[in-house]
Design an enzyme around this catalytic site. Structure first.
Site, PDB file in Angstrom:
ATOM      1  N   GLU A   1      -6.000  -6.836  -1.912  1.00  0.00           N
ATOM      2  CA  GLU A   1      -6.696  -6.865  -0.620  1.00  0.00           C
ATOM      3  C   GLU A   1      -8.139  -6.406  -0.795  1.00  0.00           C
ATOM      4  O   GLU A   1      -8.388  -5.372  -1.421  1.00  0.00           O
ATOM      5  CB  GLU A   1      -6.030  -5.931   0.397  1.00  0.00           C
ATOM      6  CG  GLU A   1      -4.626  -6.286   0.803  1.00  0.00           C
ATOM      7  CD  GLU A   1      -4.088  -5.330   1.870  1.00  0.00           C
ATOM      8  OE1 GLU A   1      -4.904  -4.690   2.578  1.00  0.00           O
ATOM      9  OE2 GLU A   1      -2.858  -5.214   1.988  1.00  0.00           O
TER      10      GLU A   1
ATOM     11  N   GLU B   1       0.831  -1.211   0.000  1.00  0.00           N
ATOM     12  CA  GLU B   1       0.000   0.000   0.000  1.00  0.00           C
ATOM     13  C   GLU B   1       0.867   1.263   0.000  1.00  0.00           C
ATOM     14  O   GLU B   1       0.784   2.117   0.878  1.00  0.00           O
ATOM     15  CB  GLU B   1      -0.971  -0.014   1.178  1.00  0.00           C
ATOM     16  CG  GLU B   1      -2.023  -1.109   1.048  1.00  0.00           C
ATOM     17  CD  GLU B   1      -3.164  -0.996   2.040  1.00  0.00           C
ATOM     18  OE1 GLU B   1      -4.291  -1.395   1.685  1.00  0.00           O
ATOM     19  OE2 GLU B   1      -2.932  -0.509   3.166  1.00  0.00           O
TER      20      GLU B   1
END
Length: 425
Positions: A358, A252
């Site tokens: 995710e 991320e």
């Protein structure tokens, strides 16, 4: 007249014998051709037509040095059931799992273009060590990985940290623990994604903290350490029979990684160079592994354009654009449509493949979560030219409220919710 009849009978008998002989020769020739080029059956090293305990024993004898070859010329090729180019203990484990019915096919038989239905399972070893139990929907206790597999999950994602603590939920995930979990998953036939955080603990949009041991490095030293560490982990995985299909260089990384040096808003070039260090290390160990740059908020096209325009203009190397998406039960249809638009734009603008690394939704809205998973999978599959590689659910095995997380797919009684049914479609 009698002599003439006898001569005719002799001639007829000779003709019959010739025909029989020719047919026999033809049959032998056909057998020879087919025997010279038998159809390869992975695991069947003695070419008996099935994979059984004799094949297991032969491969074990080969590894122990008791034999130097197999009964058939294709034996060595048939023995390499995980496709890593060598015959080792992992092949033995896979053949044992196949014979016992734990897996239905070997990793080498799984097409690389099969859509990945995945789960991040990094918490699983610590859950098991803490006494958590897992039950299938019939109430029978089972290995969590087997339960996930029975729901159609075919891939796992495992995060790895540099020098983690032993904290139950915010530590572990060391290199050795990563290898152990990857081997366990591989033995059950799962495909593998490794998620490098380049930190001693969580790295995410709000923090990208350098490992403590790297704090005093200058930028050249940081680049070298990024390469060396990535290469070391990848090499150890390979030496244990694990060739990850995908690797995330950073987790991320909405604003880069290894702050402050690699903070993208301060210096996009630095971030691009760090990505390249990870990329080069991965490819040096296994050129076939696909490298992912992973950004959260998959609905935010502005963020993605800023990031990948910046990376591309600074020469970053990567294969796949990764996304996260964590909607709630009310806004998931809208966010999914925005995410689909973003995915299509990434494919069109950069000609890259897309991986949803995710996803998650509140566990107590299991029906909505199931619908979300189905829609997410279908939308990712809809990308042009098969650019959508797969969808991974983050820690679906987590119990409600575990470490403050409530977006798993398990109830507190140890059984999965109906959310996991979304992967069965």
């Amino acid at each position: 007249m009698k002599g003439s009849k006898n001569k005719k009978l002799i001639v007829i008998s000779l003709l019959i014998l010739i025909l029989v002989f020719e047919n026999l020769i033809l049959h032998i020739n056909n057998y020879t051709v087919s025997a010279a080029a038998p159809q390869l059956l992975y695991g069947d090293v003695d070419v008996s037509g099935e994979v059984n305990s004799l094949d297991y024993a032969l491969i074990k004898s080969y590894l122990l040095g008791n034999i130097t070859d197999f009964p058939d010329v294709n034996g060595k090729k048939a023995a390499d059931v995980n496709g890593d180019g060598s015959i080792d203990s992992l092949d033995i484990s896979l053949i044992k799992s196949f014979i016992l019915g734990i897996i239905e096919r070997f990793p080498i038989e799984t097409p690389a273009n099969t859509f990945a239905k995945g789960a991040d399972i990094s918490w699983l070893p610590q859950m098991e060590a803490s006494g958590y139990k897992f039950y299938n929907n019939k109430g029978l206790q089972q290995d969590c990985l087997q339960i996930l597999k029975d729901y159609g999950v075919n891939s796992v994602r495992i995060r790895t940290w540099v020098n983690p603590s032993t904290d139950k939920w915010n530590g572990h995930c060391s290199t050795n623990e990563t290898i152990a979990l990857a081997k366990r998953a591989k033995n059950l036939g799962f495909r593998i994604m490794i998620d490098f955080h380049y930190s001693d603990s969580w790295a995410d949009p709000g923090k990208q903290t350098k490992p403590a041991a790297w704090l005093n490095l200058d930028f050249n030293g940081l680049m070298k350490m990024t390469y060396d560490y990535t290469y070391d982990v990848m090499t150890k995985l390979r030496n244990n029979g694990i060739l990850p299909e995908w690797v995330q260089v950073g987790n991320e990384t909405n604003n880069g990684m290894l702050w402050e040096d690699g903070k993208a808003s301060n210096n996009m070039k630095n971030f691009a160079w760090l990505v390249n260090c990870g990329y080069d290390a991965v490819k040096a160990v296994n050129p076939k592994t696909k490298v992912i740059v992973h950004i959260s908020n998959g609905f935010n096209n502005t963020l993605f354009r800023w990031m990948f325009d910046g990376l591309n203009s600074n020469g970053a190397k990567y294969d796949v654009i990764g996304m996260s998406l964590y909607p709630d039960k009310d806004n998931y249809p809208a966010l999914l449509n925005q995410c689909l638009n973003n995915m299509n734009d990434m494919v069109s603008r950069y000609n890259k493949e897309i991986m949803i690394c995710e996803i998650g939704m509140q566990y107590n809205y299991a029906s909505e979560s199931k619908a979300f998973i189905i829609d997410m999978v279908n939308k990712t599959k809809s990308l042009p030219n098969n650019k959508g590689l797969g969808v991974f659910y983050w820690e679906p095995e987590s119990y409600p409220g575990m470490n403050g997380y409530n977006k798993g797919c398990w109830n507190s009684d140890g059984k999965p919710t109906i959310a996991l049914d979304g992967f069965l479609n």
